[in-house]
Design a protein around this motif. Sequence first.
Motif, PDB file in Angstrom:
ATOM      1  N   SER A   1     -17.232  10.686   4.140  1.00 55.11           N
ATOM      2  CA  SER A   1     -16.963  10.477   2.740  1.00 55.11           C
ATOM      3  C   SER A   1     -17.847  11.488   1.966  1.00 55.11           C
ATOM      4  O   SER A   1     -18.971  11.690   2.431  1.00 55.11           O
ATOM      5  CB  SER A   1     -17.130   9.181   2.016  1.00 55.11           C
ATOM      6  N   PHE A   2     -17.699  11.971   0.969  1.00 57.77           N
ATOM      7  CA  PHE A   2     -18.507  12.923   0.144  1.00 57.77           C
ATOM      8  C   PHE A   2     -19.713  12.109  -0.517  1.00 57.77           C
ATOM      9  O   PHE A   2     -19.617  11.120  -0.837  1.00 57.77           O
ATOM     10  CB  PHE A   2     -17.751  13.348  -1.164  1.00 57.77           C
ATOM     11  N   ARG A   3     -20.820  12.545  -0.424  1.00 61.04           N
ATOM     12  CA  ARG A   3     -22.043  11.998  -1.018  1.00 61.04           C
ATOM     13  C   ARG A   3     -22.195  12.650  -2.358  1.00 61.04           C
ATOM     14  O   ARG A   3     -22.382  13.844  -2.543  1.00 61.04           O
ATOM     15  CB  ARG A   3     -23.158  12.388   0.033  1.00 61.04           C
ATOM     16  N   TYR A   4     -22.473  11.760  -3.221  1.00 66.15           N
ATOM     17  CA  TYR A   4     -22.882  12.357  -4.533  1.00 66.15           C
ATOM     18  C   TYR A   4     -24.095  11.691  -5.137  1.00 66.15           C
ATOM     19  O   TYR A   4     -23.928  10.675  -5.236  1.00 66.15           O
ATOM     20  CB  TYR A   4     -21.645  12.324  -5.607  1.00 66.15           C
ATOM     21  N   ALA A   5     -25.010  12.537  -5.752  1.00 66.03           N
ATOM     22  CA  ALA A   5     -26.149  11.846  -6.306  1.00 66.03           C
ATOM     23  C   ALA A   5     -26.147  12.537  -7.891  1.00 66.03           C
ATOM     24  O   ALA A   5     -26.425  13.857  -7.476  1.00 66.03           O
ATOM     25  CB  ALA A   5     -27.340  11.825  -5.457  1.00 66.03           C
ATOM     26  N   GLU A   6     -26.198  11.713  -8.642  1.00 63.76           N
ATOM     27  CA  GLU A   6     -26.201  12.623 -10.172  1.00 63.76           C
ATOM     28  C   GLU A   6     -27.582  13.162 -10.310  1.00 63.76           C
ATOM     29  O   GLU A   6     -28.604  12.329 -10.265  1.00 63.76           O
ATOM     30  CB  GLU A   6     -25.698  11.740 -11.165  1.00 63.76           C
ATOM     31  N   ASN A   7     -27.650  14.544 -10.938  1.00 65.03           N
ATOM     32  CA  ASN A   7     -28.767  14.917 -11.260  1.00 65.03           C
ATOM     33  C   ASN A   7     -28.721  15.819 -12.398  1.00 65.03           C
ATOM     34  O   ASN A   7     -28.037  16.927 -12.410  1.00 65.03           O
ATOM     35  CB  ASN A   7     -29.448  15.905 -10.210  1.00 65.03           C
ATOM     36  N   VAL A   8     -28.879  15.039 -13.565  1.00 67.91           N
ATOM     37  CA  VAL A   8     -28.476  15.824 -14.900  1.00 67.91           C
ATOM     38  C   VAL A   8     -29.189  17.192 -15.118  1.00 67.91           C
ATOM     39  O   VAL A   8     -28.749  17.913 -15.687  1.00 67.91           O
ATOM     40  CB  VAL A   8     -28.680  14.664 -16.045  1.00 67.91           C
TER      41      VAL A   8
ATOM     42  N   LEU B   1     -30.934  19.176 -12.945  1.00 69.12           N
ATOM     43  CA  LEU B   1     -30.688  20.187 -11.876  1.00 69.12           C
ATOM     44  C   LEU B   1     -29.248  20.666 -11.941  1.00 69.12           C
ATOM     45  O   LEU B   1     -28.437  21.767 -11.725  1.00 69.12           O
ATOM     46  CB  LEU B   1     -31.336  19.968 -10.577  1.00 69.12           C
ATOM     47  N   GLY B   2     -28.532  19.483 -11.884  1.00 70.64           N
ATOM     48  CA  GLY B   2     -26.964  19.658 -11.511  1.00 70.64           C
ATOM     49  C   GLY B   2     -26.985  19.356 -10.123  1.00 70.64           C
ATOM     50  O   GLY B   2     -28.034  19.656  -9.222  1.00 70.64           O
ATOM     51  N   PHE B   3     -25.762  18.829  -9.559  1.00 70.43           N
ATOM     52  CA  PHE B   3     -25.446  18.711  -8.106  1.00 70.43           C
ATOM     53  C   PHE B   3     -25.646  19.794  -7.252  1.00 70.43           C
ATOM     54  O   PHE B   3     -25.450  20.985  -7.572  1.00 70.43           O
ATOM     55  CB  PHE B   3     -24.110  18.161  -7.832  1.00 70.43           C
ATOM     56  N   ARG B   4     -26.581  19.514  -6.046  1.00 73.86           N
ATOM     57  CA  ARG B   4     -26.710  20.855  -5.093  1.00 73.86           C
ATOM     58  C   ARG B   4     -26.395  20.027  -3.600  1.00 73.86           C
ATOM     59  O   ARG B   4     -26.854  19.247  -3.378  1.00 73.86           O
ATOM     60  CB  ARG B   4     -28.018  21.209  -5.073  1.00 73.86           C
ATOM     61  N   GLY B   5     -25.353  20.687  -2.973  1.00 77.43           N
ATOM     62  CA  GLY B   5     -24.790  20.075  -1.762  1.00 77.43           C
ATOM     63  C   GLY B   5     -25.533  20.902  -0.535  1.00 77.43           C
ATOM     64  O   GLY B   5     -25.962  22.183  -0.782  1.00 77.43           O
ATOM     65  N   ASP B   6     -25.653  20.364   0.528  1.00 70.51           N
ATOM     66  CA  ASP B   6     -26.223  21.258   1.752  1.00 70.51           C
ATOM     67  C   ASP B   6     -25.057  21.654   2.674  1.00 70.51           C
ATOM     68  O   ASP B   6     -25.236  22.330   3.566  1.00 70.51           O
ATOM     69  CB  ASP B   6     -27.056  20.308   2.429  1.00 70.51           C
ATOM     70  N   THR B   7     -23.901  21.851   2.240  1.00 75.40           N
ATOM     71  CA  THR B   7     -22.638  22.132   2.872  1.00 75.40           C
ATOM     72  C   THR B   7     -21.824  23.043   2.091  1.00 75.40           C
ATOM     73  O   THR B   7     -21.353  22.618   0.946  1.00 75.40           O
ATOM     74  CB  THR B   7     -21.851  20.999   3.686  1.00 75.40           C
ATOM     75  N   LEU B   8     -21.519  24.150   2.582  1.00 76.81           N
ATOM     76  CA  LEU B   8     -20.568  25.060   1.907  1.00 76.81           C
ATOM     77  C   LEU B   8     -19.219  24.808   2.197  1.00 76.81           C
ATOM     78  O   LEU B   8     -18.746  25.032   3.521  1.00 76.81           O
ATOM     79  CB  LEU B   8     -20.879  26.555   1.797  1.00 76.81           C
ATOM     80  N   LEU B   9     -18.122  24.812   1.385  1.00 73.49           N
ATOM     81  CA  LEU B   9     -16.693  24.585   1.840  1.00 73.49           C
ATOM     82  C   LEU B   9     -16.063  25.881   0.993  1.00 73.49           C
ATOM     83  O   LEU B   9     -16.184  25.808  -0.257  1.00 73.49           O
ATOM     84  CB  LEU B   9     -16.169  23.235   1.139  1.00 73.49           C
ATOM     85  N   VAL B  10     -15.049  26.450   1.743  1.00 73.22           N
ATOM     86  CA  VAL B  10     -14.076  27.280   1.191  1.00 73.22           C
ATOM     87  C   VAL B  10     -12.803  26.915   1.808  1.00 73.22           C
ATOM     88  O   VAL B  10     -12.651  26.457   2.660  1.00 73.22           O
ATOM     89  CB  VAL B  10     -14.559  28.773   1.843  1.00 73.22           C
ATOM     90  N   ASN B  11     -12.078  26.596   0.257  1.00 70.74           N
ATOM     91  CA  ASN B  11     -10.645  26.019   0.548  1.00 70.74           C
ATOM     92  C   ASN B  11     -10.616  24.941   1.367  1.00 70.74           C
ATOM     93  O   ASN B  11      -9.485  24.511   1.917  1.00 70.74           O
ATOM     94  CB  ASN B  11      -9.648  26.827   1.286  1.00 70.74           C
ATOM     95  N   GLY B  12     -11.724  24.179   1.189  1.00 65.64           N
ATOM     96  CA  GLY B  12     -12.073  22.706   1.900  1.00 65.64           C
ATOM     97  C   GLY B  12     -12.309  22.673   3.188  1.00 65.64           C
ATOM     98  O   GLY B  12     -11.981  21.664   3.872  1.00 65.64           O
TER      99      GLY B  12
END
Length: 477
Positions: free
Chosen positions: A210-217, A219-230
């Motif tokens: 599942s997608f992991r999401y932690a709110e950071n008002v 900085l804004g969210f930063r993920g460690d994985t890049l998706l292109v068209n999913g």
Amino acid sequence: MRNGSYSIALLCSFGTPSALKGNRITTSAAHRAQARSPFAPFQRDLPVMPELKPTSTRGGRDLYDVAIRDATAEILPGFQTPIYGYNGLYPGPTIRARKGRPAIVRQRNRLSFDTNVHLHGGYVPSAHDGHPMDVIAPGAGFDYTYPNDQDGAFLWYHDHAHGRTSWTLYHGLVGAYLLGDEREQDLELPQGEYDVPLVLADHAFNKDGSFRYAENVDLGFRGDTLLVNGAVSPRMAVKRRIYRLRFLNASNARSYELQLGQGRQMLQIASDGGLLESPVARSSFPLHPAERIEVLVDFRSFKPGSQLILKNTAGEATTTAVMRFDVVDGGGVEEARMPQGPMRTIEAMPKPKVTRNWDLSLATASGIQWQIANKGFDPVRIDVRPRLGTSELWTWHNPSNRVHPMHLHGMLFRVVKRSSGTIHRGERGLKDTVGVLAGETVTVQPYFGPYAGRYVFHCHALEHGDKAMMLQLEVDK
Ligand SMILES: [Cu+2]
């Protein structure tokens, strides 16, 4: 408080680990081998979003039907990731519209919470703009009417219900809306499989996929994985042809600097508001949240077997490799061409008579809140009333240490001044979002039209916009 209860409700209604069980699929040995390192780049072919077909084309307009619903997507091989999706897809289906042909997109909300749809970059009457307070209740629907009477551009559609766009866009409510016109046709730009929308977004994952999401008002969210068209940093087989690559930064808050190979030339032809006046050769370009840049890449000069990595030079370890282009043999007769001279004349705006200054800052007095001119979003307050058919100078002053991609709904602007230096030729076309860098002051000139009515302008770092870096404007007749 309202925002807090939204988040809790969403977390409960959204895919829980138990719901994920049993979604795990067993596939071929090759697939399982991939699943051992689902985050390694270039393992999957670039997905192409399906094109949405109209359910009716009668009366000179196209009718589309979309269900906004819970679904799962196979983003990591062997895992089903719970998403919210237009027709259950992430990214949503691509709508290809034509200038001069209105479209009605019937959106049915099958989610368990309010949602709406904003056509980002579109000239759309206020009632159809997807204002943050104009929402579709669960079980209800709304017919969004899009006049499509602006020049061709890479628009996109996404949720805009106030206070939770960082959650809903992250979980999949984004789609491409490609508005084409005759000028593009006359320029003989690449079409069909050679015209490729690329939706970039950074994500993070839990062990169950599942997608992991932690709110950071702040900085804004930063993920460690890049998706292109999913798909995680995918590969794309390209023929020895000219390709039109249309980049959309659909990330919550990440800015990119995109470079092909060691700095191979990409010919920028368009930005948010459509074609530039003339093409601009670039060896790399920045792309802030919500911005679009379109480039032509001529793969004819590469030998079959060549591999070109598209890099994000602003990334960290795992957010550097965006995708890879694998040049294959063949291609047949080239029908497209690389434009050399002028592509479009952008009409001059009326002389601006008003200058407004907007400070972008973080308030911490009662909880953390981003503000514009020391104000957070208030739906009952109109913050500015420009006159229809006029233009003004708007100056974004950013003393903070974050990038703020500032976006105006329903109208377009030109970037006229950057305190950090000159404005790149690739940024001199029509825009709807501008990246205001940390410590920078940027002046834009919006044109207030073509419609009167109530719209919003806001930061498109989604956590900033949600809390609550957004104001209202009402264009007066
Ligand atoms: Cu911001």
